[in-house]
Design a protein around this motif. Structure first.
Motif, PDB file in Angstrom:
ATOM      1  N   GLU A 159       0.782  -1.116  -0.212  1.00  0.00           N
ATOM      2  CA  GLU A 159      -0.165  -0.069  -0.152  1.00  0.00           C
ATOM      3  C   GLU A 159       0.980   1.271  -0.087  1.00  0.00           C
ATOM      4  OE1 GLU A 159      -3.891   1.862   2.507  1.00  0.00           O
ATOM      5  OE2 GLU A 159      -2.973  -0.249   3.004  1.00  0.00           O
ATOM      6  N   SER A 160       0.584   2.215  -0.897  1.00  0.00           N
ATOM      7  CA  SER A 160       1.097   3.372  -0.836  1.00  0.00           C
ATOM      8  C   SER A 160       1.247   4.184   0.737  1.00  0.00           C
ATOM      9  CB  SER A 160       0.805   4.363  -1.912  1.00  0.00           C
ATOM     10  OG  SER A 160      -0.319   4.751  -1.795  1.00  0.00           O
ATOM     11  N   PHE A 161       2.218   4.990   0.654  1.00  0.00           N
ATOM     12  CA  PHE A 161       2.382   5.795   2.028  1.00  0.00           C
ATOM     13  C   PHE A 161       1.175   6.679   2.157  1.00  0.00           C
ATOM     14  CE2 PHE A 161       5.762   7.633   4.989  1.00  0.00           C
ATOM     15  CZ  PHE A 161       4.680   7.453   6.056  1.00  0.00           C
ATOM     16  N   SER A 162       0.880   7.343   0.841  1.00  0.00           N
ATOM     17  CA  SER A 162      -0.199   8.221   0.741  1.00  0.00           C
ATOM     18  C   SER A 162      -1.513   7.478   1.134  1.00  0.00           C
ATOM     19  CB  SER A 162      -0.491   8.852  -0.729  1.00  0.00           C
ATOM     20  OG  SER A 162      -1.608   9.533  -0.917  1.00  0.00           O
ATOM     21  N   SER A 163      -1.918   6.427   0.583  1.00  0.00           N
ATOM     22  CA  SER A 163      -3.136   5.645   0.937  1.00  0.00           C
ATOM     23  C   SER A 163      -2.975   5.331   2.495  1.00  0.00           C
ATOM     24  CB  SER A 163      -3.406   4.422   0.101  1.00  0.00           C
ATOM     25  OG  SER A 163      -4.513   3.707   0.595  1.00  0.00           O
ATOM     26  N   LEU A 164      -1.945   4.882   2.953  1.00  0.00           N
ATOM     27  CA  LEU A 164      -1.878   4.399   4.219  1.00  0.00           C
ATOM     28  C   LEU A 164      -2.086   5.750   5.282  1.00  0.00           C
ATOM     29  CD1 LEU A 164      -1.403   2.326   6.419  1.00  0.00           C
ATOM     30  CD2 LEU A 164       1.345   2.603   5.956  1.00  0.00           C
ATOM     31  N   ALA A 165      -1.498   6.793   4.884  1.00  0.00           N
ATOM     32  CA  ALA A 165      -1.543   8.237   5.598  1.00  0.00           C
ATOM     33  C   ALA A 165      -3.064   8.279   5.848  1.00  0.00           C
ATOM     34  CB  ALA A 165      -0.731   9.204   5.200  1.00  0.00           C
ATOM     35  N   THR A 166      -3.664   8.192   4.915  1.00  0.00           N
ATOM     36  CA  THR A 166      -5.274   8.568   4.823  1.00  0.00           C
ATOM     37  C   THR A 166      -6.143   7.548   5.885  1.00  0.00           C
ATOM     38  OG1 THR A 166      -5.243   9.205   2.572  1.00  0.00           O
ATOM     39  CG2 THR A 166      -7.390   8.737   3.723  1.00  0.00           C
ATOM     40  N   ARG A 167      -5.700   6.206   5.914  1.00  0.00           N
ATOM     41  CA  ARG A 167      -6.136   5.620   6.820  1.00  0.00           C
ATOM     42  C   ARG A 167      -5.698   5.659   8.258  1.00  0.00           C
ATOM     43  NH1 ARG A 167      -4.665  -0.610   4.713  1.00  0.00           N
ATOM     44  NH2 ARG A 167      -6.039  -1.136   6.759  1.00  0.00           N
ATOM     45  N   GLU A 223       5.934   2.371  -0.425  1.00  0.00           N
ATOM     46  CA  GLU A 223       4.768   1.380  -0.307  1.00  0.00           C
ATOM     47  C   GLU A 223       5.266   0.416   0.700  1.00  0.00           C
ATOM     48  OE1 GLU A 223       4.418  -1.054  -3.716  1.00  0.00           O
ATOM     49  OE2 GLU A 223       3.300   0.410  -4.850  1.00  0.00           O
ATOM     50  N   PHE A 224       4.133  -0.085   1.751  1.00  0.00           N
ATOM     51  CA  PHE A 224       4.408  -0.787   2.894  1.00  0.00           C
ATOM     52  C   PHE A 224       3.612  -1.973   2.841  1.00  0.00           C
ATOM     53  CE2 PHE A 224       5.463   3.615   3.892  1.00  0.00           C
ATOM     54  CZ  PHE A 224       6.883   3.363   4.669  1.00  0.00           C
ATOM     55  N   SER A 225       4.004  -3.208   3.592  1.00  0.00           N
ATOM     56  CA  SER A 225       3.251  -4.222   3.729  1.00  0.00           C
ATOM     57  C   SER A 225       3.255  -4.742   5.263  1.00  0.00           C
ATOM     58  CB  SER A 225       3.755  -5.396   2.777  1.00  0.00           C
ATOM     59  OG  SER A 225       3.385  -5.195   1.382  1.00  0.00           O
ATOM     60  N   GLY A 226       2.450  -5.118   5.788  1.00  0.00           N
ATOM     61  CA  GLY A 226       2.661  -5.477   7.229  1.00  0.00           C
ATOM     62  C   GLY A 226       1.316  -5.851   7.967  1.00  0.00           C
ATOM     63  N   SER A 227       1.413  -5.985   9.278  1.00  0.00           N
ATOM     64  CA  SER A 227       0.037  -6.090   9.978  1.00  0.00           C
ATOM     65  C   SER A 227       0.551  -5.570  11.553  1.00  0.00           C
ATOM     66  CB  SER A 227      -0.574  -7.387  10.041  1.00  0.00           C
ATOM     67  OG  SER A 227      -1.802  -7.498  10.684  1.00  0.00           O
ATOM     68  N   THR A 249       7.237   4.297  14.287  1.00  0.00           N
ATOM     69  CA  THR A 249       8.507   3.919  14.529  1.00  0.00           C
ATOM     70  C   THR A 249       8.854   2.588  13.609  1.00  0.00           C
ATOM     71  OG1 THR A 249       8.723   4.609  16.692  1.00  0.00           O
ATOM     72  CG2 THR A 249      10.386   3.059  15.988  1.00  0.00           C
ATOM     73  N   VAL A 250       7.777   1.547  13.396  1.00  0.00           N
ATOM     74  CA  VAL A 250       8.019   0.589  12.843  1.00  0.00           C
ATOM     75  C   VAL A 250       8.281   0.805  11.294  1.00  0.00           C
ATOM     76  CG1 VAL A 250       6.867  -1.757  11.807  1.00  0.00           C
ATOM     77  CG2 VAL A 250       7.066  -0.827  14.532  1.00  0.00           C
ATOM     78  N   LEU A 251       7.223   1.572  10.799  1.00  0.00           N
ATOM     79  CA  LEU A 251       7.240   1.899   9.418  1.00  0.00           C
ATOM     80  C   LEU A 251       8.704   2.807   9.189  1.00  0.00           C
ATOM     81  CD1 LEU A 251       3.589   3.379   8.718  1.00  0.00           C
ATOM     82  CD2 LEU A 251       4.383   1.107   8.240  1.00  0.00           C
ATOM     83  N   SER A 252       9.027   3.796   9.996  1.00  0.00           N
ATOM     84  CA  SER A 252      10.344   4.342   9.583  1.00  0.00           C
ATOM     85  C   SER A 252      11.542   3.689   9.749  1.00  0.00           C
ATOM     86  CB  SER A 252      10.455   5.438  10.728  1.00  0.00           C
ATOM     87  OG  SER A 252      11.651   6.243  10.593  1.00  0.00           O
ATOM     88  N   ARG A 253      11.532   2.531  10.627  1.00  0.00           N
ATOM     89  CA  ARG A 253      12.810   1.716  10.427  1.00  0.00           C
ATOM     90  C   ARG A 253      12.681   0.787   9.412  1.00  0.00           C
ATOM     91  NH1 ARG A 253      12.691  -0.007  17.115  1.00  0.00           N
ATOM     92  NH2 ARG A 253      13.744   2.027  17.900  1.00  0.00           N
ATOM     93  N   SER A 254      11.521   0.207   8.981  1.00  0.00           N
ATOM     94  CA  SER A 254      11.605  -0.465   7.804  1.00  0.00           C
ATOM     95  C   SER A 254      11.789   0.211   6.470  1.00  0.00           C
ATOM     96  CB  SER A 254       9.866  -1.160   7.673  1.00  0.00           C
ATOM     97  OG  SER A 254       9.038  -0.130   7.319  1.00  0.00           O
ATOM     98  N   SER A 255      11.306   1.224   6.146  1.00  0.00           N
ATOM     99  CA  SER A 255      11.765   2.148   5.160  1.00  0.00           C
ATOM    100  C   SER A 255      13.147   2.719   5.174  1.00  0.00           C
ATOM    101  CB  SER A 255      10.939   3.174   4.744  1.00  0.00           C
ATOM    102  OG  SER A 255      10.970   4.376   5.715  1.00  0.00           O
ATOM    103  N   GLY A 256      13.451   3.366   6.196  1.00  0.00           N
ATOM    104  CA  GLY A 256      15.068   3.814   6.468  1.00  0.00           C
ATOM    105  C   GLY A 256      15.097   5.114   5.581  1.00  0.00           C
ATOM    106  N   ARG A 257      13.850   5.688   5.290  1.00  0.00           N
ATOM    107  CA  ARG A 257      13.907   7.082   4.187  1.00  0.00           C
ATOM    108  C   ARG A 257      13.357   8.165   4.675  1.00  0.00           C
ATOM    109  NH1 ARG A 257      12.175   5.533  -1.753  1.00  0.00           N
ATOM    110  NH2 ARG A 257      12.597   7.482  -1.947  1.00  0.00           N
ATOM    111  N   PHE A 258      12.418   8.121   5.989  1.00  0.00           N
ATOM    112  CA  PHE A 258      11.824   9.222   6.551  1.00  0.00           C
ATOM    113  C   PHE A 258      11.951   9.284   8.010  1.00  0.00           C
ATOM    114  CE2 PHE A 258       8.481   6.154   7.001  1.00  0.00           C
ATOM    115  CZ  PHE A 258       7.839   6.360   8.155  1.00  0.00           C
TER     116      PHE A 258
END
Length: 346
Positions: free
Chosen positions: A278-286, A306-310, A321-330
């Motif tokens: 899922e795109s970060f844009s779509s995930l941010a809306t959720r 894009e991110f995948s997970g649960s 924190t989880v998303l930031s560490r998994s991407s390493g870009r923000f």
């Protein structure tokens, strides 16, 4: 007099006031006056159909229109004329009585039929999720930022719901009374099943995911009515056409086997945030709906990540924190006082 009596009894029947003796009398009169009985059936059918409520001003306007349709012969004469024969006098009295009955009865039926019915709203505000049991026993889970509307007629002759947002339904089967959920420009009809429906007003897609049973989705494709029948573990994604906003382009998706893994489309009802490429844009809306926050991107390019997970039951800081560490870009900053989440490049 039997004709007048027929219409009086018909009005009492439609209003639910007729006694058993009066209903028997009406049945006998219907057998004698078959032509009037057919008209009575038409009136009863029209009485039972759904209509929109009318204001008092609208009722007065329609009454005036009915009165204008009275023929001139029905109005009191203002000049002397020869007395009609006994036969014609009887026919004029009967005609006048019928006109008065039809005008008064028509206004009575219209006023009664257009009475205001109570409307019930179930809300799940941003940052919350809720569950409700409908009058027929159907269970509904509402996701954050969603609204479900139904009226007092629900469960009697119809089961119609209006949805804005996302909901999961476990529908109680009711013979002869189909279950219908309406969203903007699309309708889902079922008899007894479990399905998820997502249709947020600010989004350009309508998603229906079927878990069990069967559903029929009605929508416009190329500005023509179209129907899609879903089978268990199928999802259809309708994307609005930019040139024709009320028309959709469908995309069919096979869901993962629910016995082996959580179906991500309904994971939210168990307080789990699930996403797959899922795109970060779509995930941010959720995330905005899920946590009742405002997400601000300092770099538009980050929206394409894009991110995948649960993630189950975590606070917004733990999720980021989880998303930031998994991407390493923000990197991110959360202002709890203003409930704003700012995302920027590292």
């Amino acid at each position: 007099m039997s004709i007048q009596r027929y219409w009086i009894l018909t009005a009492r029947k439609l209003n639910g006031e007729a006694t058993p003796d009066e209903l028997s009398e009406l049945a006998a009169l219907s057998a004698i006056h078959e032509d009037k009985a057919r008209l009575g059936d038409i009136l009863e059918h029209a009485w039972q159909e759904e209509e929109c409520p009318a204001t008092g001003e609208e009722q007065q306007r329609l009454l005036a229109l009915l009165q204008k349709r009275l023929p001139a012969s029905a109005a009191p004469p203002h000049e002397e004329i020869a007395a009609p024969s006994q036969k014609w006098r009887w026919q004029l009295v009967l005609a006048g009585s019928m006109i008065i009955l039809l005008v008064a009865g028509g206004f009575f039926l219209f006023t009664k039929k257009h009475k205001t019915t109570a409307v019930h709203e179930v809300l799940a505000n941003r940052g919350t999720r809720t569950q409700v049991t409908l009058p027929d026993g159907t269970l509904v889970w509402l996701n954050a930022g969603s609204k479900l509307v139904y009226d007092d007629d629900y469960g009697h002759r119809k089961r119609i719901l209006q949805l804005e947002g996302e909901a999961f339904f476990e529908v109680t089967a009711q013979a002869g009374i189909p279950f219908e959920v309406r969203v903007k420009d699309a309708t889902v009809r079922v008899l007894g099943t479990s399905f998820n429906l997502r249709a947020y007003p600010e989004e350009s897609v309508v998603e229906t995911a079927l878990i069990s049973g069967s559903v029929q989705l009605q929508y416009q494709q190329a500005n023509a009515p179209h129907q899609a029948l879903l089978k268990p573990m199928q999802k259809i994604i309708l994307t609005r056409n930019k040139e024709m906003p009320t028309s959709f382009t469908p995309l069919w998706v096979q869901l993962e086997n629910g016995k082996k893994t959580t179906v991500k489309e309904i994971a939210w009802k168990d307080n789990t945030l699930s996403f797959d490429a899922e795109s970060f844009s779509s995930l941010a809306t959720r995330l905005e709906r899920w946590y009742n926050i405002k997400v601000i991107f300092k770099n538009e390019q980050l929206k394409k990540l894009e991110f995948s997970g649960s993630i189950k039951g975590e606070q917004i800081k733990e999720v980021m924190t989880v998303l930031s560490r998994s991407s390493g870009r923000f990197a991110y900053h959360y202002d709890q006082a203003n409930r704003t989440l700012t995302i920027s490049s590292k």
